[in-house]
Design a protein around this motif. Structure first.
Motif, mmCIF file in Angstrom:
data_model
loop_
_atom_site.group_PDB
_atom_site.id
_atom_site.type_symbol
_atom_site.label_atom_id
_atom_site.label_comp_id
_atom_site.label_asym_id
_atom_site.label_seq_id
_atom_site.Cartn_x
_atom_site.Cartn_y
_atom_site.Cartn_z
ATOM 1 N N LEU A 165 -1.984 32.782 -36.008
ATOM 2 C CA LEU A 165 -1.348 32.995 -37.309
ATOM 3 C C LEU A 165 -2.356 33.521 -38.325
ATOM 4 C CD1 LEU A 165 0.866 29.777 -37.514
ATOM 5 C CD2 LEU A 165 1.711 32.137 -37.405
ATOM 6 N N TYR A 166 -3.528 32.934 -38.330
ATOM 7 C CA TYR A 166 -4.563 33.364 -39.275
ATOM 8 C C TYR A 166 -5.033 34.787 -38.975
ATOM 9 C CZ TYR A 166 -5.156 28.890 -41.659
ATOM 10 O OH TYR A 166 -4.951 27.766 -42.429
ATOM 11 N N LEU A 167 -4.932 35.193 -37.720
ATOM 12 C CA LEU A 167 -5.346 36.544 -37.332
ATOM 13 C C LEU A 167 -4.197 37.538 -37.422
ATOM 14 C CD1 LEU A 167 -7.589 35.591 -34.271
ATOM 15 C CD2 LEU A 167 -8.366 36.464 -36.486
ATOM 16 N N GLY A 168 -3.025 37.069 -37.869
ATOM 17 C CA GLY A 168 -1.904 37.971 -38.108
ATOM 18 C C GLY A 168 -1.078 38.313 -36.883
ATOM 19 N N ASP A 169 -1.163 37.520 -35.839
ATOM 20 C CA ASP A 169 -0.407 37.798 -34.612
ATOM 21 C C ASP A 169 0.655 36.719 -34.407
ATOM 22 O OD1 ASP A 169 0.541 38.431 -32.094
ATOM 23 O OD2 ASP A 169 -1.447 38.836 -31.250
ATOM 24 N N ALA A 170 1.809 36.905 -35.047
ATOM 25 C CA ALA A 170 2.884 35.912 -34.968
ATOM 26 C C ALA A 170 3.456 35.813 -33.559
ATOM 27 C CB ALA A 170 3.989 36.268 -35.961
ATOM 28 N N THR A 171 3.448 36.907 -32.817
ATOM 29 C CA THR A 171 3.981 36.885 -31.449
ATOM 30 C C THR A 171 3.128 35.991 -30.552
ATOM 31 O OG1 THR A 171 4.872 39.123 -31.703
ATOM 32 C CG2 THR A 171 4.575 38.296 -29.452
ATOM 33 N N ALA A 172 1.814 36.148 -30.638
ATOM 34 C CA ALA A 172 0.917 35.307 -29.836
ATOM 35 C C ALA A 172 0.993 33.853 -30.295
ATOM 36 C CB ALA A 172 -0.515 35.821 -29.941
ATOM 37 N N ALA A 173 1.165 33.652 -31.604
ATOM 38 C CA ALA A 173 1.291 32.291 -32.129
ATOM 39 C C ALA A 173 2.532 31.618 -31.547
ATOM 40 C CB ALA A 173 1.362 32.311 -33.651
ATOM 41 N N ARG A 174 3.614 32.359 -31.474
ATOM 42 C CA ARG A 174 4.845 31.796 -30.903
ATOM 43 C C ARG A 174 4.646 31.446 -29.432
ATOM 44 N NH1 ARG A 174 11.028 34.338 -30.845
ATOM 45 N NH2 ARG A 174 11.841 32.858 -29.323
ATOM 46 N N ALA A 175 4.010 32.326 -28.673
ATOM 47 C CA ALA A 175 3.789 32.062 -27.255
ATOM 48 C C ALA A 175 2.931 30.814 -27.062
ATOM 49 C CB ALA A 175 3.124 33.270 -26.597
ATOM 50 N N ALA A 176 1.889 30.647 -27.891
ATOM 51 C CA ALA A 176 1.030 29.472 -27.781
ATOM 52 C C ALA A 176 1.796 28.207 -28.140
ATOM 53 C CB ALA A 176 -0.191 29.628 -28.682
ATOM 54 N N ALA A 177 2.629 28.280 -29.191
ATOM 55 C CA ALA A 177 3.420 27.111 -29.589
ATOM 56 C C ALA A 177 4.422 26.737 -28.507
ATOM 57 C CB ALA A 177 4.131 27.393 -30.909
ATOM 58 N N GLU A 178 5.040 27.734 -27.895
ATOM 59 C CA GLU A 178 5.998 27.462 -26.823
ATOM 60 C C GLU A 178 5.306 26.832 -25.613
ATOM 61 O OE1 GLU A 178 7.732 31.321 -26.312
ATOM 62 O OE2 GLU A 178 9.391 30.900 -27.713
ATOM 63 N N GLU A 179 4.120 27.314 -25.290
ATOM 64 C CA GLU A 179 3.370 26.703 -24.186
ATOM 65 C C GLU A 179 3.007 25.258 -24.536
ATOM 66 O OE1 GLU A 179 -0.840 27.060 -21.739
ATOM 67 O OE2 GLU A 179 -0.089 28.844 -22.799
ATOM 68 N N GLY A 180 2.616 25.054 -25.792
ATOM 69 C CA GLY A 180 2.291 23.711 -26.234
ATOM 70 C C GLY A 180 3.466 22.761 -26.095
ATOM 71 N N LEU A 181 4.649 23.224 -26.448
ATOM 72 C CA LEU A 181 5.854 22.393 -26.329
ATOM 73 C C LEU A 181 6.168 22.062 -24.877
ATOM 74 C CD1 LEU A 181 8.326 23.833 -28.993
ATOM 75 C CD2 LEU A 181 7.471 21.491 -28.835
ATOM 76 N N ARG A 182 5.942 23.016 -23.985
ATOM 77 C CA ARG A 182 6.181 22.747 -22.563
ATOM 78 C C ARG A 182 5.211 21.686 -22.054
ATOM 79 N NH1 ARG A 182 6.567 28.427 -22.397
ATOM 80 N NH2 ARG A 182 4.473 28.605 -21.474
ATOM 81 N N ARG A 183 3.977 21.768 -22.473
ATOM 82 C CA ARG A 183 2.960 20.848 -21.973
ATOM 83 C C ARG A 183 2.983 19.503 -22.697
ATOM 84 N NH1 ARG A 183 -0.856 23.083 -18.658
ATOM 85 N NH2 ARG A 183 -0.930 25.353 -18.515
#
Length: 257
Positions: A165-183
């Motif tokens: 998010l701080y680097l301006g990549d909302a798509t990558a932020a979403r993917a990381a958050a989704e992986e976090g929720l799975r784990r």
């Protein structure tokens, strides 16, 4: 190298804890029973002042209990006789960061990394330190290294999403958050980061729905609800020069009726 002359180092005698005592100390530390870990380490040091493991455990426990000066003194005492003790360098770096000295903290933790470059805890500390220094790209590199080495490391996807998010990549932020929720489905910060990602991607309706869904979720500290964490996140972003879209609207939405 850190200067230790400002601290009165204890005279370290030979000897160490028994295997069972060492296990009990480490178990208490891992279980976040800080008072117990500090007590057990102190008991071991009373009979064996040269027990570097006990002194290191007490250093970590003291830091968690808010005794940062005592914590640093423990780590420096170990390093005075064991300059190759990576765990003590890491502890000193972490405590110095907590004391507000990011430069010295990073230098100490980097000594730990030089000794054990693939240790996830040390890489995470580097990432946290660099994040606080607003060196976001370098911070992200450290967290991505942890993810590559240990993808199940607790909370790593929360760090990754925040940095994206701080680097301006909302798509990558979403993917990381989704992986976090799975784990870690019970870790509320992943849901908050998913909402942040939607907001920064321009999906205001979706973001509002996600923020409301996590408003009453309690963070891992067992105290802070999502409705309080979100404004805290926004404040950190603004302090870093990041403009949060629809910030006032989201904060109003999350206020208790």
């Amino acid at each position: 190298m850190l200067r230790i002359t400002s601290f009165l180092l204890l005279i370290l005698l030979s000897g160490g804890a028994t295997a069972s005592a060492a296990t009990a100390m480490e178990t208490a530390l891992t279980a976040r029973r800080w008072d117990e870990a500090a007590r057990l380490a102190g008991e071991s040091l009373a009979s064996a002042p040269g027990d570097s493991e006990a002194r290191t455990v007490r250093g970590f426990a003291r830091a968690r209990l808010g005794d940062h000066a005592g914590s640093l003194a423990d780590f420096l005492a170990v390093l005075a006789v064991e300059t190759g003790n990576a765990r003590a360098w890491h502890g000193a770096g972490k405590t110095l960061r907590m004391l507000g000295d990011l430069t010295a903290g990073r230098a100490a933790n980097d000594r730990a990394l030089a000794l054990a470059p693939d240790t996830a805890d040390y890489l995470v500390e580097r990432g946290v330190n660099l994040f606080l220094a607003h060196a976001f790209a370098a911070s992200s590199e450290a967290f991505e290294r942890v993810h590559a080495l240990a993808p199940g490391y607790p909370g790593i996807n929360a760090y990754r999403a925040e940095l994206f998010l701080y680097l301006g990549d909302a798509t990558a932020a979403r993917a990381a958050a989704e992986e976090g929720l799975r784990r870690e489905p019970g870790y509320g910060i992943h849901r908050i980061n998913l909402a942040h990602a939607a907001l920064f991607a321009g999906d205001l309706p979706g973001a509002k729905e996600l923020y409301l869904a996590c408003a009453d979720l309690i963070d891992m500290d067992g105290v802070t609800p999502g409705r309080d964490l979100v404004p805290q996140d926004f404040a950190k972003m603004r302090a870093a020069g990041i403009e949060v879209p629809h910030r006032a609207e989201i904060e109003t939405l999350l206020k208790k009726p």
